[in-house]
Write an enzyme that holds these catalytic residues in place. Sequence first.
Site, PDB file in Angstrom:
ATOM      1  N   SER A 242      39.452 -30.704 -67.722  1.00  0.00           N
ATOM      2  CA  SER A 242      38.626 -31.861 -67.284  1.00  0.00           C
ATOM      3  C   SER A 242      37.356 -31.839 -68.396  1.00  0.00           C
ATOM      4  O   SER A 242      37.319 -30.813 -69.212  1.00  0.00           O
ATOM      5  CB  SER A 242      37.950 -31.468 -65.882  1.00  0.00           C
ATOM      6  N   LYS A 243      36.709 -32.776 -68.204  1.00  0.00           N
ATOM      7  CA  LYS A 243      35.469 -33.263 -69.070  1.00  0.00           C
ATOM      8  C   LYS A 243      34.694 -32.021 -69.333  1.00  0.00           C
ATOM      9  O   LYS A 243      33.958 -31.655 -70.526  1.00  0.00           O
ATOM     10  CB  LYS A 243      34.681 -34.381 -68.446  1.00  0.00           C
ATOM     11  N   ARG A 244      34.595 -31.021 -68.429  1.00  0.00           N
ATOM     12  CA  ARG A 244      33.745 -29.814 -68.632  1.00  0.00           C
ATOM     13  C   ARG A 244      33.914 -28.890 -69.539  1.00  0.00           C
ATOM     14  O   ARG A 244      33.395 -27.946 -69.987  1.00  0.00           O
ATOM     15  CB  ARG A 244      33.284 -29.260 -67.157  1.00  0.00           C
TER      16      ARG A 244
END
Length: 472
Positions: A242-244
Amino acid sequence: MTMIRTRFAPSPTGYLHIGGARTALYSWLHTRRHGGRFVLRIEDTDRERSTPEAVNAILEGMAWLGLDYDEGPFYQTERYDRYRQHLQTLLDAGQAYYCYCTKDRLERLRTEQQARKEKPRYDGRCRDLDGPPSEEVADEPVIRFRTPLEGHVVVEDAIRGKVQFLNSELDDLVIARGDGSPTYNFTVVVDDLEMGVTDVIRGDDHLNNTPRQIHLYQALGFEPPRFAHVPMILGEDGKRLSKRHGSVSVLQYRDEGYLPEALLNYLVRLGWSHGDQEVFGVDELIQLFDINEVNHSASTFNPSKLQWLNQQHIMRAEPNHIARHLGPFLAERGVDPAEGPALEAVVRTQQERAKTLVEMADNSLFFYRRPEAYEEKAARKNFKEGTAEILEHCQHCFSGLPSWDAESIHGVVTEAAEAFDVKMGKVAQPLRVAVSGSAVSPPIDATLELLGREETVARVGQAAEWVRQNVG
RNA sequence: GUCCCCAUCGUCUAGCUGGCCUAGGACACCACCCUUUCAAGGUGGCGACACGGGUUCGAAUCCCGUUGGGGACGCCA
């Protein structure tokens, strides 16, 4: 043997995700290898979260990757008539029914089940009613599918083999909302049926949806397609990417200077292999990829390996191919390659020394724009007492060269080293700093040839003057 | 909580049809060589079969259990 037909069916709630791209890639390779048809379908029944911008980002990502499709894009929101027809078929056959439960009631039911440490599932309250119940009636009933209560269903998966699910573990899933619009598990089945999809290749987070979908296929009177549930791509912390975890959008990798074929190469190897081979061309992959050889376990995304693969593809590519991809990065930096050496020639000198196109663009700026200053450390180390004389000597020799080519330039540099009784580095490094502003460039003879005699002479003279004014 | 999937160096993987495995390759990291610089290239180093039990003459490989990880349990997809 029917023609293989696969599909990529993204939901347009955002950009083209790395995970989605890998799924699309596996489907695309499977299709191309077997001479089949690749269908693009946009699953936009979530009206609140789907946007035209997201659709465009997905199409742009697919185009950049070169994952062309043979049919579509089909939009689910344009197929409501088809879904309504099949919904009515199931209602008429008693395979589906209206559920009048309120959302409040369902939420309470779920909470109570979790308190009892039970699996949250619909309790079947409306399953056998002829009409609405006497209390707690929703304004608009939904439609539920009548799942068999006993027995089991087997999912035959090309990657995992046979996987068995007990029907008692499933419940009557909602297949249409109160406003009549159908939900995902229903639309995906109807679409795959009507689009003649023979092989469904998708992430293994959908493995648990598959028994419900098989029941739907059978209720509609069709054989299910073949399935292949490919493992997830995880971030460094072991969770879904994911974006993290950094960049997860395909177009973000384009913007960071990756080649599409490098990203494809990296993604295909994240779960599939062919012995110890690491670097593949797309045509090669079409010949070799086998969906049955995809691994079972999830893989962790590692940007370092992707960077190395990008470097391998940059090194191996035709210079004009790299030049085409490099152009936009120079344009972003306000550089017009027409105002300097041929970009293809620049690429030839830089191909072995850049891991990304961003790096290559930055390292090539000095070919098109005179440096405004010298790197402090490079100047301090290479501009010494005596450097001015060496630079002026070279400047003079450069001016008098009968031809401007690498061989002649190399001759000047070695001659100057002899004339001043110094090693070659004492000549080459000052020249490098003079023309590029830094201590890093391709070999000095090739660099100066590209830069041109006039510009070289001007920059070397300017540096000699700078040394006289700033050193000693 | 229930169910499903999974487990080889830090990461990606080869090996899973028992013996060929003192488990190989790549990336990363470290060292050396090459070399005017940065790279590229070459050579070497470090580094794994999650744990326990079983089957067997023999297990990374087959079976069971444990442990750990991922996923599903939305009127999202």
